[in-house]
Motif scaffolding. Structure first.
Motif, PDB file in Angstrom:
ATOM      1  N   ILE A 133      -4.370 -14.492  37.421  1.00 19.10           N
ATOM      2  CA  ILE A 133      -5.620 -14.408  38.173  1.00 19.10           C
ATOM      3  C   ILE A 133      -5.597 -13.084  38.921  1.00 19.10           C
ATOM      4  N   THR A 134      -6.487 -12.172  38.590  1.00 16.53           N
ATOM      5  CA  THR A 134      -6.467 -10.845  39.185  1.00 16.53           C
ATOM      6  C   THR A 134      -7.271 -10.818  40.478  1.00 16.53           C
ATOM      7  N   THR A 135      -7.075  -9.749  41.255  1.00 15.94           N
ATOM      8  CA  THR A 135      -7.825  -9.609  42.503  1.00 15.94           C
ATOM      9  C   THR A 135      -9.313  -9.385  42.248  1.00 15.94           C
ATOM     10  N   ALA A 136      -9.648  -9.031  41.007  1.00 14.69           N
ATOM     11  CA  ALA A 136     -11.067  -8.895  40.652  1.00 14.69           C
ATOM     12  C   ALA A 136     -11.676 -10.232  40.247  1.00 14.69           C
ATOM     13  N   GLY A 137     -10.882 -11.290  40.313  1.00 20.37           N
ATOM     14  CA  GLY A 137     -11.390 -12.614  39.991  1.00 20.37           C
ATOM     15  C   GLY A 137     -11.396 -12.929  38.508  1.00 20.37           C
ATOM     16  N   ARG A 138     -10.673 -12.164  37.725  1.00 18.34           N
ATOM     17  CA  ARG A 138     -10.588 -12.440  36.295  1.00 18.34           C
ATOM     18  C   ARG A 138      -9.408 -13.359  36.009  1.00 18.34           C
ATOM     19  N   ALA A 139      -9.633 -14.332  35.143  1.00 13.76           N
ATOM     20  CA  ALA A 139      -8.548 -15.168  34.642  1.00 13.76           C
ATOM     21  C   ALA A 139      -8.157 -14.610  33.282  1.00 13.76           C
ATOM     22  N   VAL A 140      -6.937 -14.123  33.178  1.00 12.70           N
ATOM     23  CA  VAL A 140      -6.507 -13.404  31.973  1.00 12.70           C
ATOM     24  C   VAL A 140      -5.373 -14.178  31.319  1.00 12.70           C
ATOM     25  N   LEU A 141      -5.622 -14.662  30.110  1.00 15.04           N
ATOM     26  CA  LEU A 141      -4.574 -15.333  29.351  1.00 15.04           C
ATOM     27  C   LEU A 141      -4.279 -14.498  28.102  1.00 15.04           C
ATOM     28  N   HIS A 142      -3.055 -13.999  28.017  1.00 11.39           N
ATOM     29  CA  HIS A 142      -2.654 -13.177  26.874  1.00 11.39           C
ATOM     30  C   HIS A 142      -2.311 -14.106  25.713  1.00 11.39           C
ATOM     31  N   LEU A 143      -3.111 -14.008  24.653  1.00 14.26           N
ATOM     32  CA  LEU A 143      -3.049 -14.966  23.556  1.00 14.26           C
ATOM     33  C   LEU A 143      -2.042 -14.534  22.492  1.00 14.26           C
TER      34      LEU A 143
END
Length: 786
Positions: A133-143
């Motif tokens: 969860i980034t400070t920009a509010g993105r949820a990033v899942l590396h697939l």
């Protein structure tokens, strides 16, 4: 008209009611290394562990009991499967049969299928899936899988958004580079991705949500259980709201969440089960989505290859003087597979390639054409076990042609090879094996080779192999500069991989209205499985060397099972080794074996004076299968009167935890120009993440079935593939597709099953059976109009 879908879209209620949290894992406990899988006690501990990071980063723990206790415990403690008996014939043409089928019991896939074996192989590294969860509010899942148009990134984003209570537009699913630490958990194939990722992805997202709620509770000095989550934010009872981005850093310090970190029960879901458009659709249609050919890697120059006139031929002589003198040409180098031309543009490279003066030595199969190959296949069969002495019987023999994968995006690979390192960009279904192979080819340590996984424009099994990347590596090394290699459509048609040609012999004996025995002998040109599957099966407990099985035979045993009670059944595979590049084509063996079975089901029904649907229904072993068959027969008005030259056909298939039935209507008034006019599809694949994506998969399978049964295949003429493009490889066009397609999805009946390959055998069989009924013939060679 667009497909019509039926079936529930899961709705959800409030998300604050959660099961009790499992035991917390101490933060100083590191995850197990890949060669030391976590012990069973470890598996039952907390779902995620915290990584030191300035923002919230969680990784799914291998203790997936918190997500699905029964499933995870069974997979974690399943006994090693007993090896199959040695094959009764030499490896060159070795039949193998599931011993349980010889006793009339369920086949091996009815006990453990290929997808389950791959799940077991990937279980020790399931905890290494990472969500940030980034400070920009993105949820990033590396697939750790490849997106090739099947919509996997959308499916995974939906699982994240569901458990995180995030907006789907706030979820990013980039593709992971090759990760050797994942061992056998980065292979995209066998309809296994959703089945394997379902628990870890949801677990990681639920764990992240629990930490975000706890961080907000600390900030506001409120009981965590009074807070709510929605739209990528935490909200307090008094209306205060904090977005996930502003909570990320604080959430990273949470060791023990104050609320349970378990995924939602089905009744609380708001995203999973709801028809959803692809998250990357706009980028694809506007050109923002990048494929390998779109990448601007510094210094990488356009490159094409001149290839032999026959399969696996070799260079005899070369005069490149005219080509080297042409505008824009930068280099001409030879590699084992041909002559590479490097230029400033692809147009210049292609023109210079055509100016090369070459002669070629014939390849190892230059003396063979289609009739020769069919003869070898027919000669490879083991005899039937049961002679038709005192019983009535039906015999069937079926030929299936070679079929090219023909993905819309041609193979492209970028290679930058230096003396002490190498870097690659291409669409890879097996990036770990690709990295290992490239390192060995270049004589470099594996960690000196980087493989960037790039989205692919279609695959159907083609990108399990990385032929273009290996060739690009050789060219880059020889030329001393980065290259962007493009295989033309003609390159892949005539020198790439194909579904192997096969011949099938089937004998069924019957009496007193019952099928007494059913024997299926499949002979195929050997399928190349050298893409890491063997190591994965060994890791899952299948000791192939002890059993004396080839990878092809192991795959056959784990994937092939007749779903009907057919007396005493046997299925055997014989392999014919020819120096022809082959590979797994969508549905692999099922696309021919089960089609032959379904054609025989129709013919047996006629012999017994039974309706084809009733014949299947009374013999299906699974109640879920009968429900699927009933649905398609009812919705498709099976048995309705049709004009002369038109007919209905049915096909059924179950594999990888799913089951599907296709009912098609065909107009074969002109047998040389048949047209499927309507298709009704019913499927049960357990929990459906995205009904829209599943409908697309089932529709694509229908087009595959129409193509390979009626018109699309590859000829071999004197060791060369005749077809060179879509101009003569007659895959279905818009005018061949049915104007009416209905899709009926049955209610969820368990965890997700595989769907990517499920529909091809059923669709193919339905088309073949409809054509037979419409024309009053019994087609035995496919494609029919070849």
């Amino acid at each position: 008209m667009p497909p019509a879908a039926t079936g529930p879209a899961a709705e959800q209620s409030s998300t604050d009611q959660q099961p009790p949290a499992p035991q917390q894992l101490p933060t100083d406990q590191q995850p197990p290394t890949p060669d030391q899988p976590p012990a069973d006690a470890d598996r039952r501990r907390f779902l995620t562990y915290l990584l030191a990071a300035p923002t919230l980063t969680v990784a799914a723990r291998a203790g997936l009991d918190a997500v699905a206790p029964a499933t995870a415990r069974a997979a974690a403690t399943a006994p090693t499967p007993a090896p199959a008996p040695p094959a009764p014939a030499p490896a060159a043409a070795a039949p193998s049969a599931a011993p349980s089928q010889l006793l009339g019991l369920p086949g091996i896939p009815d006990i453990v299928d290929l997808g389950q074996a791959l799940q077991v192989a990937g279980l020790p590294t399931a905890h290494l899936l990472v969500l940030e969860i980034t400070t920009a509010g993105r949820a990033v899942l590396h697939l750790p899988r490849l997106e090739v148009g099947q919509g996997l990134t959308t499916t995974v984003a939906m699982m994240v958004a569901e458990e995180l209570d995030a907006r789907l537009t706030d979820v990013d699913v980039p593709l992971s580079d090759s990760r050797p630490d994942l061992l056998f958990n980065q292979l995209t194939g066998a309809s296994n991705s959703v089945r394997t990722l379902y628990d870890p992805v949801r677990g990681a997202a639920a764990a992240a949500r629990a930490r975000l709620v706890t961080a907000a509770a600390r900030r506001w000095s409120l009981p965590a259980e009074t807070l709510r989550t929605a739209d990528s934010a935490v909200t307090a009872p008094d209306g205060r709201r904090a977005g996930y981005g502003e909570l990320a850093a604080e959430a990273a310090t949470v060791v023990v969440p104050a609320v349970p970190a378990t995924p939602k029960p089905p009744e609380q879901r708001r995203v999973i089960g709801r028809p959803t458009g692809r998250i990357d659709a706009r980028d694809i249609v506007t050109g923002r989505a990048k494929y390998a050919g779109d990448l601007a890697v510094p210094g990488a120059v356009p490159t094409v290859v001149a290839r032999p006139t026959t399969i696996n031929g070799t260079l005899a002589s070369l005069d490149a003087s005219a080509a080297r003198a042409m505008p824009g040409v930068l280099a001409v180098v030879t590699v084992p597979t041909g002559v590479a031309v490097l230029a400033e543009t692809f147009d210049q490279a292609l023109k210079a390639r055509d100016a090369l003066r070459t002669t070629w030595n014939p390849g190892p199969v230059a003396a063979l054409s289609d009739p020769d190959i069919r003869g070898k296949l027919r000669a490879a069969h083991a005899p039937f076990l049961i002679p038709p002495l005192l019983t009535q019987y039906v015999d069937g023999e079926f030929d299936f042609a070679f079929v090219n994968h023909a993905p819309m995006e041609v193979l492209t690979a970028i290679a930058d090879v230096r003396p002490n390192r190498a870097e690659f960009w291409f669409a890879a279904q097996t990036p770990i094996v690709a990295q290992q192979t490239l390192a060995a080819e270049l004589g470099l340590p594996q960690d000196a080779v980087t493989v960037h996984v790039v989205r692919g424009g279609g695959s159907f099994g083609r990108r399990l192999f990385f032929d273009a990347a290996v060739e690009a590596a050789r060219i880059s090394r020889a030329a001393g500069r980065p290259v962007k290699l493009m295989w033309t459509r003609n390159d892949d048609m005539r020198h790439g991989r194909m579904r192997p040609a096969s011949h099938h012999r089937v004998r069924a004996t019957y009496g007193l209205g019952q099928v007494l025995s059913y024997e299926h002998r499949a002979a195929t040109v050997t399928t190349d499985f050298g893409h890491g599957l063997g190591e994965a099966l060994t890791a899952a407990g299948f000791q192939l060397s002890v059993a004396g099985l080839s990878l092809a035979q192991a795959f056959f045993l784990l994937s092939q099972s007749n779903p009907y009670n057919m007396g005493v059944p046997t299925q055997l595979l014989a392999e014919v080794p020819l120096k022809i590049p082959t590979g797994s084509w969508r549905s692999v063996y099922s696309g021919t074996v089960r089609v032959a079975d379904e054609i025989m089901a129709d013919e047996l029904a006629r012999r017994l004076g039974q309706d084809p649907v009733a014949f299947r229904r009374t013999r299906l072993r699974e109640p879920a299968g009968r429900a699927v068959l009933d649905t398609v027969a009812r919705a498709g008005r099976w048995g309705r009167a049709m004009p002369a030259g038109q007919a209905q056909g049915i096909g059924y298939h179950a594999e990888n935890g799913g089951r599907a039935a296709y009912l098609v209507e065909i107009d074969a008034t002109d047998p040389k120009q048949p047209r499927v006019t309507k298709a009704v599809i019913a499927a049960d694949v357990g929990t459906v993440i995205n009904p829209t994506g599943l409908e697309a998969q089932l529709t694509g399978a229908l087009i595959d079935g129409i193509s390979v049964i009626l018109q699309a295949g590859n000829h071999i003429d004197g060791g060369a593939v005749r077809e060179g493009s879509f101009g003569d490889f007659h895959y279905a066009r818009q005018r061949h597709t049915p104007p009416v397609v209905e899709i009926h999805l049955l209610p969820p009946s368990g965890p997700p099953g595989g769907a990517g390959e499920l529909g091809v055998p059923a669709a193919s069989a339905a088309v073949a059976n409809a054509y037979a009924r419409a024309t009053g013939t019994s087609p035995r060679s496919f494609p029919i109009n070849f």
